[in-house]
Write an enzyme that holds these catalytic residues in place. Structure first.
Site, PDB file in Angstrom:
ATOM      1  N   ASP A  15       0.894  -1.026   0.163  1.00  0.00           N
ATOM      2  CA  ASP A  15       0.050  -0.022  -0.059  1.00  0.00           C
ATOM      3  C   ASP A  15       1.107   1.334  -0.033  1.00  0.00           C
ATOM      4  O   ASP A  15       2.228   1.127  -0.091  1.00  0.00           O
ATOM      5  CB  ASP A  15      -0.997  -0.114   1.109  1.00  0.00           C
ATOM      6  CG  ASP A  15      -2.504   0.555   0.872  1.00  0.00           C
ATOM      7  OD1 ASP A  15      -2.347   1.733   0.378  1.00  0.00           O
ATOM      8  OD2 ASP A  15      -3.300  -0.224   0.934  1.00  0.00           O
ATOM      9  N   HIS A  55      -2.899   3.301  -4.666  1.00  0.00           N
ATOM     10  CA  HIS A  55      -2.182   3.027  -3.461  1.00  0.00           C
ATOM     11  C   HIS A  55      -0.724   2.466  -3.668  1.00  0.00           C
ATOM     12  O   HIS A  55      -0.226   1.314  -2.887  1.00  0.00           O
ATOM     13  CB  HIS A  55      -3.060   1.708  -2.814  1.00  0.00           C
ATOM     14  CG  HIS A  55      -4.324   2.030  -2.099  1.00  0.00           C
ATOM     15  ND1 HIS A  55      -4.211   3.102  -1.071  1.00  0.00           N
ATOM     16  CD2 HIS A  55      -5.798   1.875  -2.251  1.00  0.00           C
ATOM     17  CE1 HIS A  55      -5.423   3.330  -0.465  1.00  0.00           C
ATOM     18  NE2 HIS A  55      -6.342   2.735  -1.581  1.00  0.00           N
ATOM     19  N   GLU A  82      -9.890   2.689  -5.048  1.00  0.00           N
ATOM     20  CA  GLU A  82      -9.345   4.156  -4.845  1.00  0.00           C
ATOM     21  C   GLU A  82      -8.295   4.444  -5.569  1.00  0.00           C
ATOM     22  O   GLU A  82      -7.305   4.886  -4.927  1.00  0.00           O
ATOM     23  CB  GLU A  82      -8.986   3.988  -3.324  1.00  0.00           C
ATOM     24  CG  GLU A  82     -10.214   3.648  -2.254  1.00  0.00           C
ATOM     25  CD  GLU A  82     -10.130   3.769  -0.977  1.00  0.00           C
ATOM     26  OE1 GLU A  82     -10.760   4.063  -0.120  1.00  0.00           O
ATOM     27  OE2 GLU A  82      -8.804   3.475  -0.646  1.00  0.00           O
ATOM     28  N   PHE A 141     -13.474  -5.026  10.764  1.00  0.00           N
ATOM     29  CA  PHE A 141     -13.075  -5.299  12.211  1.00  0.00           C
ATOM     30  C   PHE A 141     -12.322  -4.216  12.777  1.00  0.00           C
ATOM     31  O   PHE A 141     -12.175  -4.340  13.931  1.00  0.00           O
ATOM     32  CB  PHE A 141     -12.498  -6.803  12.237  1.00  0.00           C
ATOM     33  CG  PHE A 141     -13.667  -8.004  12.240  1.00  0.00           C
ATOM     34  CD1 PHE A 141     -14.784  -7.753  11.825  1.00  0.00           C
ATOM     35  CD2 PHE A 141     -13.025  -9.239  12.623  1.00  0.00           C
ATOM     36  CE1 PHE A 141     -15.636  -8.813  11.717  1.00  0.00           C
ATOM     37  CE2 PHE A 141     -13.970 -10.282  12.397  1.00  0.00           C
ATOM     38  CZ  PHE A 141     -15.284 -10.022  12.151  1.00  0.00           C
ATOM     39  N   ASP A 142     -11.917  -3.296  12.091  1.00  0.00           N
ATOM     40  CA  ASP A 142     -11.324  -2.092  12.674  1.00  0.00           C
ATOM     41  C   ASP A 142     -12.053  -1.199  13.001  1.00  0.00           C
ATOM     42  O   ASP A 142     -11.688  -0.157  13.650  1.00  0.00           O
ATOM     43  CB  ASP A 142     -10.093  -1.549  11.423  1.00  0.00           C
ATOM     44  CG  ASP A 142     -10.978  -1.168  10.144  1.00  0.00           C
ATOM     45  OD1 ASP A 142     -11.649  -1.949   9.667  1.00  0.00           O
ATOM     46  OD2 ASP A 142     -10.411  -0.200   9.667  1.00  0.00           O
ATOM     47  N   TRP A 201      -8.206  -3.770   8.831  1.00  0.00           N
ATOM     48  CA  TRP A 201      -7.398  -3.106   8.258  1.00  0.00           C
ATOM     49  C   TRP A 201      -6.277  -2.288   9.606  1.00  0.00           C
ATOM     50  O   TRP A 201      -7.206  -2.117  10.544  1.00  0.00           O
ATOM     51  CB  TRP A 201      -7.923  -1.556   7.448  1.00  0.00           C
ATOM     52  CG  TRP A 201      -8.507  -2.290   6.256  1.00  0.00           C
ATOM     53  CD1 TRP A 201     -10.005  -2.504   6.239  1.00  0.00           C
ATOM     54  CD2 TRP A 201      -8.118  -2.425   5.055  1.00  0.00           C
ATOM     55  NE1 TRP A 201     -10.185  -3.065   4.972  1.00  0.00           N
ATOM     56  CE2 TRP A 201      -9.178  -2.762   4.217  1.00  0.00           C
ATOM     57  CE3 TRP A 201      -6.771  -2.399   4.481  1.00  0.00           C
ATOM     58  CZ2 TRP A 201      -8.860  -3.248   2.853  1.00  0.00           C
ATOM     59  CZ3 TRP A 201      -6.729  -2.722   3.184  1.00  0.00           C
ATOM     60  CH2 TRP A 201      -7.786  -3.111   2.428  1.00  0.00           C
TER      61      TRP A 201
END
Length: 493
Positions: A196, A270, A334, A433-434, A483
């Site tokens: 990334d 990214h 993105e 889950f972040d 993330w």
């Protein structure tokens, strides 16, 4: 129902009379499809119990070793394993179960034997996980198993968990621990986000600067990207990467637990870490730095430069040597088109390809479709199939073989299934889950900021009611994503 009530009553009586607590509960997560108690004396596991497996079957031998180690870890009791048949108390592992679903298993407990019969060694492994999870770790010494027949098979072939090691790096040992947690929950896919803007985390021998330069950022943002301004930084260099030998070690570790690792190289956006290492691959060719804060950046791979495609092909050549997975994730999310609109090379590529926009998509969006399609075709020649975030639908360039990972909601997965592309559901509002687990942010660790309670995760249904039964067949399964912009430590992860 009578059998269930009988067994529940029997356990309660046993608890009262012997002043012990029932130590086995088969209602584990994920809940087996069928649990039928039988009216027999329970099976008492002790140090004389032997785990048997078919002679000459290396996978089953490994399964037996896993089960023995789990029992010892939970109870301190060493259990022997043995090829072939044996008399006396035993746990029998076999693959005689006839079921079209190769991950199916039947777990049978009688008074003198536990049998885990799978449609394949993978099915046996999931039966082992159910047996393992049924043991109450607060009372592990007296391992009394009520007699039962459990039949189970996963509803979805794809059951995934994602982990981002680009924003924060995690050690080999922790990645193995993460894989162990996946195995415990019968998950079979590990989506590994390796690159990334904030760091390139995998050794590519043909491009050493990816790790020499692209794996390191000069500092890291302190606090929240959007809420804490002006931005402050910690002033500490940060980095890390996995060597190819470490990658092979982790892939093997996952394979032993029937988990496929799906690597992700995120393109064409990214890619600040790539451009910092090899600036000639960007549209401007200068002033790049590995990202020190989170978010989306305008600098992306130059889609008009043939060197970009040579770079990607070389990277994916090495990647496919390291990862046997038939699926390769290529990101596709993105990717701002700011630089492409200004770049002479990108505009020349748009003109050469005859891309003019179609009312729904701009020419630059179609150019991204070309990038994705070109890499997809390259990987297809290597016998691989691509997965991409739902933005890969833009431009209408992907083939019927591409798999869409629907993250911005369910719309991308629905659209993919309706056009008969396979899809994996990862909508952020149900499976990221972040996010916070509690409603009060002041009582939560720093996070990206949305609220996602466990119940909402557990209740998520991957097949949207908008899909017909035929379209629903294109939903491979679901995946939760973790993330790590705001997750810097193993304990937090």
């Amino acid at each position: 129902m009578k059998k269930l009530l009988f067994s529940t009553l029997a356990l309660c009586l046993m608890a009262c009379c012997k002043e012990t607590k029932p130590v086995v509960n088969y209602e584990v997560i994920p809940l087996p499809q069928s649990i039928e108690y039988t009216e027999q004396e329970p099976f008492q596991l002790d140090a004389k119990t032997v785990i048997t497996y078919p002679q000459g079957n290396a996978l089953q031998e490994k399964n037996a070793s896993f089960l023995a180690s789990y029992i010892q870890e939970l109870s301190g009791m060493p259990i022997k394993t043995q090829a072939g048949v044996t008399n006396g108390k035993r746990i029998v592992l076999k693959t005689d179960l006839q079921n079209a679903n190769q991950e199916a298993y039947q777990l049978t407990v009688t008074s003198d034997q536990i049998t885990i019969d799978g449609a394949s060694p993978a099915g046996v492994f999931y039966g082992i996980q159910t047996l393992r999870k049924s043991i109450d770790v607060t009372h592990p010494k007296a391992l009394v198993f009520p007699t039962v027949v459990i039949n189970d098979a996963p509803r979805f072939a794809y059951r995934g968990m994602h982990f981002d090691v680009s924003r924060h790096f995690f050690t080999v040992d922790f990645i193995k621990q993460y894989i162990d947690i996946l195995a415990l929950h019968n998950l079979n896919k590990f989506h590994w986000h390796l690159t990334d803007d904030q760091g390139w985390r995998i050794e590519i021998k043909k491009y050493p600067r990816l790790t020499e330069v692209g794996s390191m950022r000069k500092e890291t943002l302190i606090g929240h990207l959007l809420k804490d301004k002006p931005h402050q930084f910690d002033g500490k260099p940060y980095g890390g990467f996995y060597t190819q030998e470490q990658i092979k070690e982790i892939v093997k570790y996952a394979q032993d637990r029937y988990i496929t690792i799906i690597p992700e190289i995120d393109i064409p956006g990214h890619t600040l870490a790539v451009l910092t290492a090899y600036p000639e691959l960007g549209c401007t060719g200068k002033d790049y730095a590995v990202g020190t804060k989170w978010g989306v950046f305008d600098d992306v791979l130059c889609a008009g430069n043939e060197a970009s495609y040579k770079f990607l092909e070389d990277v994916f050549d090495e990647l496919t040597e390291l990862f046997p997975s038939k699926y390769i994730h290529i990101g596709g999310d993105e990717c701002p088109k700011t630089r492409w609109k200004e770049c002479p090379k990108c505009q020349a590529k748009i003109k050469a390809l005859g891309l003019k926009g179609d009312g729904e998509h701009t020419a630059e969006q179609q150019l991204q479709g070309y990038v994705v399609s070109r890499i997809e075709q390259f990987l297809k020649k290597k016998g691989r199939e691509v997965i991409g975030w739902d933005e890969i639908l833009e431009g209408n360039n992907i083939s019927q073989d591409a798999i869409v990972m629907s993250w911005r909601g369910t719309e991308g997965g629905i659209a993919a299934a309706q056009r008969h592309n396979r899809a994996i559901m990862t909508p952020h509002y149900s499976l990221y889950f972040d996010y916070n687990q509690g409603e009060d942010p002041s009582k939560e660790p720093l996070s990206i900021g949305e609220y996602l309670p466990v119940k909402k995760v557990y209740d998520y249904e991957p097949i949207d009611p908008k899909l017909t039964p035929e379209q629903g067949k294109y939903i491979l399964g679901a995946q939760a994503n973790l993330w790590t912009e705001y997750i810097a430590s193993p304990a937090h992860a």
